[in-house]
Design a protein around this motif. Sequence first.
Motif, PDB file in Angstrom:
ATOM      1  N   HIS A   1      17.946  14.855  -9.688  1.00 54.46           N
ATOM      2  CA  HIS A   1      16.987  15.400 -10.653  1.00 54.46           C
ATOM      3  C   HIS A   1      16.024  14.303 -11.100  1.00 54.46           C
ATOM      4  O   HIS A   1      15.665  14.182 -12.275  1.00 54.46           O
ATOM      5  N   SER A   2      15.620  13.504 -10.120  1.00 55.75           N
ATOM      6  CA  SER A   2      14.713  12.393 -10.352  1.00 55.75           C
ATOM      7  C   SER A   2      13.355  12.722  -9.755  1.00 55.75           C
ATOM      8  O   SER A   2      13.188  13.733  -9.069  1.00 55.75           O
ATOM      9  N   ARG A   3      12.378  11.865 -10.003  1.00 56.10           N
ATOM     10  CA  ARG A   3      11.106  11.965  -9.322  1.00 56.10           C
ATOM     11  C   ARG A   3      11.182  11.250  -7.985  1.00 56.10           C
ATOM     12  O   ARG A   3      11.902  10.251  -7.843  1.00 56.10           O
ATOM     13  N   ILE A   4      10.455  11.740  -7.001  1.00 61.20           N
ATOM     14  CA  ILE A   4      10.441  11.123  -5.681  1.00 61.20           C
ATOM     15  C   ILE A   4       9.929   9.688  -5.774  1.00 61.20           C
ATOM     16  O   ILE A   4      10.414   8.791  -5.071  1.00 61.20           O
ATOM     17  N   ASN A   5       8.951   9.452  -6.662  1.00 58.26           N
ATOM     18  CA  ASN A   5       8.398   8.100  -6.743  1.00 58.26           C
ATOM     19  C   ASN A   5       9.417   7.083  -7.243  1.00 58.26           C
ATOM     20  O   ASN A   5       9.372   5.911  -6.873  1.00 58.26           O
ATOM     21  N   MET A   6      10.370   7.522  -8.068  1.00 60.28           N
ATOM     22  CA  MET A   6      11.399   6.598  -8.529  1.00 60.28           C
ATOM     23  C   MET A   6      12.366   6.247  -7.399  1.00 60.28           C
ATOM     24  O   MET A   6      12.834   5.111  -7.284  1.00 60.28           O
ATOM     25  N   VAL A   7      12.679   7.220  -6.548  1.00 58.69           N
ATOM     26  CA  VAL A   7      13.531   6.954  -5.392  1.00 58.69           C
ATOM     27  C   VAL A   7      12.855   5.948  -4.467  1.00 58.69           C
ATOM     28  O   VAL A   7      13.473   4.989  -3.989  1.00 58.69           O
ATOM     29  N   LEU A   8      11.564   6.156  -4.229  1.00 61.72           N
ATOM     30  CA  LEU A   8      10.840   5.260  -3.333  1.00 61.72           C
ATOM     31  C   LEU A   8      10.609   3.891  -3.963  1.00 61.72           C
ATOM     32  O   LEU A   8      10.488   2.892  -3.250  1.00 61.72           O
ATOM     33  N   LEU A   9      10.558   3.826  -5.286  1.00 61.13           N
ATOM     34  CA  LEU A   9      10.459   2.532  -5.953  1.00 61.13           C
ATOM     35  C   LEU A   9      11.699   1.690  -5.657  1.00 61.13           C
ATOM     36  O   LEU A   9      11.609   0.493  -5.363  1.00 61.13           O
ATOM     37  N   GLY A  10      12.864   2.325  -5.720  1.00 63.21           N
ATOM     38  CA  GLY A  10      14.090   1.625  -5.359  1.00 63.21           C
ATOM     39  C   GLY A  10      14.106   1.230  -3.892  1.00 63.21           C
ATOM     40  O   GLY A  10      14.574   0.141  -3.535  1.00 63.21           O
TER      41      GLY A  10
ATOM     42  N   ARG B   1       0.851  -1.202   0.000  1.00 63.94           N
ATOM     43  CA  ARG B   1       0.000   0.000   0.000  1.00 63.94           C
ATOM     44  C   ARG B   1       0.873   1.233   0.000  1.00 63.94           C
ATOM     45  O   ARG B   1       1.842   1.329   0.761  1.00 63.94           O
ATOM     46  N   LEU B   2       0.545   2.180  -0.866  1.00 62.11           N
ATOM     47  CA  LEU B   2       1.258   3.453  -0.951  1.00 62.11           C
ATOM     48  C   LEU B   2       0.340   4.554  -0.450  1.00 62.11           C
ATOM     49  O   LEU B   2      -0.815   4.649  -0.878  1.00 62.11           O
ATOM     50  N   GLU B   3       0.839   5.389   0.444  1.00 61.92           N
ATOM     51  CA  GLU B   3       0.086   6.533   0.978  1.00 61.92           C
ATOM     52  C   GLU B   3       0.774   7.810   0.528  1.00 61.92           C
ATOM     53  O   GLU B   3       1.955   7.998   0.775  1.00 61.92           O
ATOM     54  N   SER B   4       0.011   8.696  -0.150  1.00 64.45           N
ATOM     55  CA  SER B   4       0.655   9.866  -0.731  1.00 64.45           C
ATOM     56  C   SER B   4      -0.358  10.983  -0.907  1.00 64.45           C
ATOM     57  O   SER B   4      -1.494  10.907  -0.436  1.00 64.45           O
ATOM     58  N   ILE B   5       0.084  12.038  -1.578  1.00 57.38           N
ATOM     59  CA  ILE B   5      -0.805  13.095  -2.046  1.00 57.38           C
ATOM     60  C   ILE B   5      -0.599  13.242  -3.552  1.00 57.38           C
ATOM     61  O   ILE B   5       0.430  12.845  -4.096  1.00 57.38           O
ATOM     62  N   GLY B   6      -1.609  13.809  -4.209  1.00 64.06           N
ATOM     63  CA  GLY B   6      -1.530  13.994  -5.653  1.00 64.06           C
ATOM     64  C   GLY B   6      -0.330  14.835  -6.051  1.00 64.06           C
ATOM     65  O   GLY B   6      -0.026  15.849  -5.418  1.00 64.06           O
ATOM     66  N   GLY B   7       0.364  14.410  -7.090  1.00 60.55           N
ATOM     67  CA  GLY B   7       1.508  15.148  -7.594  1.00 60.55           C
ATOM     68  C   GLY B   7       2.841  14.515  -7.267  1.00 60.55           C
ATOM     69  O   GLY B   7       3.873  14.929  -7.795  1.00 60.55           O
ATOM     70  N   MET B   8       2.853  13.495  -6.404  1.00 60.18           N
ATOM     71  CA  MET B   8       4.115  12.870  -6.021  1.00 60.18           C
ATOM     72  C   MET B   8       4.369  11.559  -6.753  1.00 60.18           C
ATOM     73  O   MET B   8       5.399  10.926  -6.561  1.00 60.18           O
ATOM     74  N   GLY B   9       3.426  11.134  -7.570  1.00 53.77           N
ATOM     75  CA  GLY B   9       3.670   9.976  -8.420  1.00 53.77           C
ATOM     76  C   GLY B   9       3.348   8.632  -7.818  1.00 53.77           C
ATOM     77  O   GLY B   9       3.819   7.606  -8.312  1.00 53.77           O
ATOM     78  N   ALA B  10       2.523   8.579  -6.764  1.00 55.44           N
ATOM     79  CA  ALA B  10       2.180   7.294  -6.160  1.00 55.44           C
ATOM     80  C   ALA B  10       1.338   6.445  -7.104  1.00 55.44           C
ATOM     81  O   ALA B  10       1.464   5.215  -7.136  1.00 55.44           O
TER      82      ALA B  10
END
Length: 363
Positions: A143-152, A17-26
């Motif tokens: 210079h990445s998206r936050i969602n890509m960092v969290l994917l790793g 489960r991913l908890e986020s707000i719109g715009g962060m790429g969840a």
Amino acid sequence: MENTLPVTNDNGYFEIRLESIGGMGANLCGKMLGELGALYLSLNASSFSSYGSEKRGSPVKAFVRWCSADRQIRVNSPVVSPHILCIFHEGLMGRLPVLDGVEENTKIILNTPLSPDQAMQKYPFKKGELYCIDALKIAMECHSRINMVLLGAIAKASGFIPLDCVKSLCSDTIGKKYPDLIASNLNGVEKGYELLSEGSLISASSPQSASFAKREAFTWGYDNAPLGGVNPRFGSTISNDLSPSREGYIPLFLQEKCINCGLCDSTCPDMVFQFREGSINGKPAMVNGGLDYFHCKGCLRCVAVCPTGALVKALEKDYPEKPWFVPNKDLLPDSILYEKTGPNGWITSDSYLDEKRVDGGIT
């Protein structure tokens, strides 16, 4: 490649489960995790998201289920008790029930600059294993998206998702649509995998911050409601804190430039402007007293409509000590807690970076 899930629930599912707000790429991250399971790990997979209005700042949840290839996924309901819970924004903690359903074996990934020990002292964790990563800082540097960092980070915390599979997934999806951005996003994935903290087991006896003590319910009823049944609290509701919807910007009020025209008040969707009885040029009038930031979601409509420049766009992180304006505070019970305005974790890279980071429209 074939893969075996290390742990499943009673239905044979491994759930995220991913908890986020719109715009962060969840939403995109959840879709990619679904594809990762089906196309790269040889698992059966499903993924979907849940959100209200499709806009930046609104709460977003993404749900992912995997199971072995010889089973079928017959459940379409939201993930209640995830094996991996990834919280994209630290500011969600304590404001929304993002920790609901956490079990002893849940691995919690929190986007925060705090260490796991510091986070456990600050937030109301009770169960699970906590991992921390400063995904915002990494995204800024790569210079990445936050969602890509969290994917790793999710791949690392899982203990069984190969980094190479995640990188192949990113190359095959983002790389085809945005080839100029793939290098920076792959760097973000690698850094997220490498820099995730060691997991720390959460104990129910861990000290908790006093600011997250249980708040009493606000119980107005027939016998004790204000006359007329009105809500004396300016804004949406007595307890609706809209500050989590902000993405790092606030409207800054310059009272000396205000002509008290009321256009800000008429355009504000959340009634944050506080007009009080006063005088203008020696005559009685309603005077603009500023904003109640507790209810301001940072849409900046007031900035756009102000004819005199009395409202300007400002970075929230630059004003960490500006106190909340609390109207009619004497009418509120002591159990209602208020904080100071400030970053509160709600700073996205678009507003935090001094230089504009190109995201290629990936949401």
